[in-house]
Design an enzyme around this catalytic site. Structure first.
Site, PDB file in Angstrom:
ATOM      1  N   SER A   1       0.832  -1.205   0.000  1.00 15.67           N
ATOM      2  CA  SER A   1       0.000   0.000   0.000  1.00 15.67           C
ATOM      3  C   SER A   1       0.868   1.257   0.000  1.00 15.67           C
ATOM      4  O   SER A   1       2.082   1.201   0.186  1.00 15.67           O
ATOM      5  CB  SER A   1      -0.883   0.008   1.246  1.00 15.67           C
ATOM      6  OG  SER A   1      -0.072   0.265   2.382  1.00 15.67           O
ATOM      7  N   LYS A   2       0.181   2.369  -0.172  1.00 16.68           N
ATOM      8  CA  LYS A   2       0.859   3.669  -0.148  1.00 16.68           C
ATOM      9  C   LYS A   2       1.558   3.856   1.206  1.00 16.68           C
ATOM     10  O   LYS A   2       2.677   4.359   1.285  1.00 16.68           O
ATOM     11  CB  LYS A   2      -0.210   4.737  -0.370  1.00 16.68           C
ATOM     12  CG  LYS A   2       0.330   6.130  -0.502  1.00 16.68           C
ATOM     13  CD  LYS A   2      -0.774   7.097  -0.855  1.00 16.68           C
ATOM     14  CE  LYS A   2      -0.364   8.474  -0.403  1.00 16.68           C
ATOM     15  NZ  LYS A   2      -1.464   9.383  -0.228  1.00 16.68           N
ATOM     16  N   ARG A   3       0.879   3.416   2.255  1.00 18.91           N
ATOM     17  CA  ARG A   3       1.431   3.549   3.609  1.00 18.91           C
ATOM     18  C   ARG A   3       2.736   2.769   3.784  1.00 18.91           C
ATOM     19  O   ARG A   3       3.644   3.217   4.476  1.00 18.91           O
ATOM     20  CB  ARG A   3       0.412   3.061   4.632  1.00 18.91           C
ATOM     21  CG  ARG A   3      -0.252   4.180   5.408  1.00 18.91           C
ATOM     22  CD  ARG A   3      -1.198   3.591   6.444  1.00 18.91           C
ATOM     23  NE  ARG A   3      -0.458   2.783   7.442  1.00 18.91           N
ATOM     24  CZ  ARG A   3       0.187   3.288   8.482  1.00 18.91           C
ATOM     25  NH1 ARG A   3       0.182   4.572   8.691  1.00 18.91           N
ATOM     26  NH2 ARG A   3       0.832   2.503   9.325  1.00 18.91           N
TER      27      ARG A   3
ATOM     28  N   GLU B   1       5.383   4.897   2.498  1.00 17.27           N
ATOM     29  CA  GLU B   1       5.690   6.014   3.397  1.00 17.27           C
ATOM     30  C   GLU B   1       6.514   5.532   4.593  1.00 17.27           C
ATOM     31  O   GLU B   1       7.484   6.165   4.995  1.00 17.27           O
ATOM     32  CB  GLU B   1       4.386   6.663   3.890  1.00 17.27           C
ATOM     33  CG  GLU B   1       3.738   7.526   2.823  1.00 17.27           C
ATOM     34  CD  GLU B   1       2.252   7.782   3.069  1.00 17.27           C
ATOM     35  OE1 GLU B   1       1.636   8.422   2.215  1.00 17.27           O
ATOM     36  OE2 GLU B   1       1.713   7.322   4.095  1.00 17.27           O
TER      37      GLU B   1
END
Ligand code: GLU
Length: 503
Positions: free
Chosen positions: A262-264, A267
């Protein structure tokens, strides 16, 4: 393969393209090129609520940057356009109507509140509400109502949806190139909405109609669409159309733990999950990755060539790729491996290309300095340090001493290398260097080395402090190569500065 290969990548413009989407596009591209077919880009923008400005252009730019442009699609008509579903709106209703006429679909008038009530009521009893054979006759639709009532409601302009009438008690035999044969009992399926009350088709209807009209031969898409396959196959059957072949690609998984990347995760782990930057999320391009590296690591996420080979050019991928060698199970994403690929592709670039990419940073960092650097000089620097670089953005840190004198010295190294006698030795070295007229690396090396022997000094007393003086640290290539590059005046100036500081 008998029929013409036509594949499509069909993203919804709801935001930036995730790296998993790029992988789907890539596998479509490779399959098309391998079979001399067409790679179509279709924009699935029927859900107006989720439409995001700029997303379509982002998708196109991403494919172009990766070097996998589409053959047909928005702005590239191949005779099957338009390629945006929002521009094909007028097409879908007649297909929904056709299914109604054939008795394969029906009108449903249930209000959102009623459906919500049923859902909650079922939940409270620990059940799941499914709109299908076991309750459809108890709900508000054209199957449970008298024809006159249906006519009346339609004529009065009441909101309706069109639902697929899933035939009960059938065993569906689905085929997937990657997953093999799948059998599904139609009794577990729900009567999916095909056409919405806002006059727009749902994804399912638009997708099938367009794949048919665009003569798509193979549907290659992410595993998250596998649950839709049963409906899609039934729609093809209901229309009496031949279905394309299907291949559902495995998910790209988190580097650690369970679940989809995921994007997380990006990050948290400090790595990109988007090809290009999007708002505050930095893309692969902007992080300094080469498209060749991105394509290469994506290709091996879920596909394997059956050999140990890891490095593939795009052409080699086209030649080697096959859907039969795509794995069923999820592919774990490895951020370190993406760097490994970039390091590899950076080494393949010519020094000239790399120097061009580095030049601007050099001028920015040395702005206002007395010395400017020629292209040849930067090329030479690059040739000496690139082996240790993963990105062009690593260059400055690896090579700053070729352009500017050190302003600080590694403290630990200074404590260790700068002995009582070092200032004296360095002071004596200055005139030796001054006397050298040919300041080439090899000549300086010969002269300095023989001076060291004459003076009966050890190399350890001269070379390490000299490195500290010139570089500010104990890193860098061969010390005489550095001296040859920065020249006599700079070398002497740096020695003088260090003596002043440590002496
Ligand atoms: N619009 C769907 C998506 O966003 C396409 C799925 C498919 O390829 O059928 O991924």
């Amino acid at each position: 393969m008998t029929k013409n290969v036509r594949v499509r990548f069909a993203p919804s413009p709801t935001g930036p393209l995730h790296i998993g989407g790029v992988r789907t596009a890539l596998f479509n591209y490779l399959f098309a090129k391998k079979h001399g077919g067409e790679f179509v880009l279709r924009i699935e923008d029927t859900d107006q609520n989720r439409y995001v400005e700029g997303a379509e252009q982002y998708i196109i730019d991403s494919l172009n940057w990766c070097g996998i442009p589409f053959d047909e699609g928005v702005g590239k008509d191949g005779g099957f356009g338009p390629y945006r579903q929002s521009e094909r709106k007028h097409l879908y209703k007649e297909y929904a109507d056709d299914l109604i006429t054939k008795g394969k679909a029906y009108y449903a008038f249930d209000t959102a509140e009623k459906l919500d009530f049923h859902r909650k009521d079922h939940e409270a009893k620990g059940k799941t509400f499914i709109y299908n054979w076991h309750n459809r006759l108890k709900l508000d639709n054209s199957l449970s109502m008298m024809p006159e009532e249906v006519e009346k409601r339609l004529a009065s302009g009441e909101d309706f949806v069109i639902r697929f009438l899933t035939p009960p008690n059938e065993k569906l035999h689905l085929k997937d190139i990657i997953r093999g044969d799948i059998e599904i009992d139609t009794n577990i399926l729900d009567d999916k909405v095909l056409f919405k009350s806002d006059g727009m088709p749902t994804y399912h209807l638009a997708n099938i109609v367009d794949d048919h009209l665009m003569e798509i031969s193979h549907v290659i898409r992410g595993e998250e669409w596998l649950p839709s396959l049963a409906l899609h196959q039934q729609l093809y059957n209901a229309f009496g159309w031949q279905a394309p072949e299907f291949a559902h690609l495995p998910l790209i998984m988190k580097p650690v733990g369970k679940g989809k990347l995921s994007k997380r995760d990006g990050e948290k782990g400090g790595f990109p999950v988007f090809p290009l930057s999007w708002n505050e999320s930095v893309g692969y391009r902007e992080s300094g990755y080469f498209p060749e590296a991105v394509i290469n690591f994506l290709a091996l996420l879920g596909w394997n060539p059956g050999t140990e080979q890891e490095i593939f050019s795009l052409q080699e991928l086209v030649d080697t790729f096959s859907l039969e060698r795509v794995n069923k199970s999820g592919a774990r994403f490895d951020p370190d491996k993406t760097k490994w690929y970039n390091h590899h592709y950076l080494q393949l670039k010519t020094n000239n290309e790399l120097a061009n990419l580095f030049e601007t940073e050099v001028s920015e960092k040395t702005i206002g300095n007395a010395i400017t650097f020629s292209n040849e000089y930067i090329i030479k620097v690059v040739s000496m340090i690139k082996e240790r670089a993963t990105f062009v953005s690593d260059f400055w840190e690896l090579s700053d001493y070729f352009f500017v004198a050190p302003s600080t010295y590694n403290e630990k190294a200074a404590n260790k290398q700068w002995k009582d006698e070092t200032s004296d030795i360095m002071q004596k070295l200055i005139p030796v260097l001054e006397d050298i007229s040919d300041f080439s690396s090899s000549n300086v090396e010969t002269i300095v080395k023989s001076w060291i022997s004459e003076q009966e000094l050890s190399f350890g007393k001269v070379m390490p402090p000299l490195r500290l003086i010139l570089v500010g640290d104990m890193k860098g290539p061969h010390i005489f190569d550095i001296m040859g590059m920065i020249g006599k005046d700079q070398s002497i100036e740096r020695i003088t500065t260090a003596i002043e500081k440590f002496g």
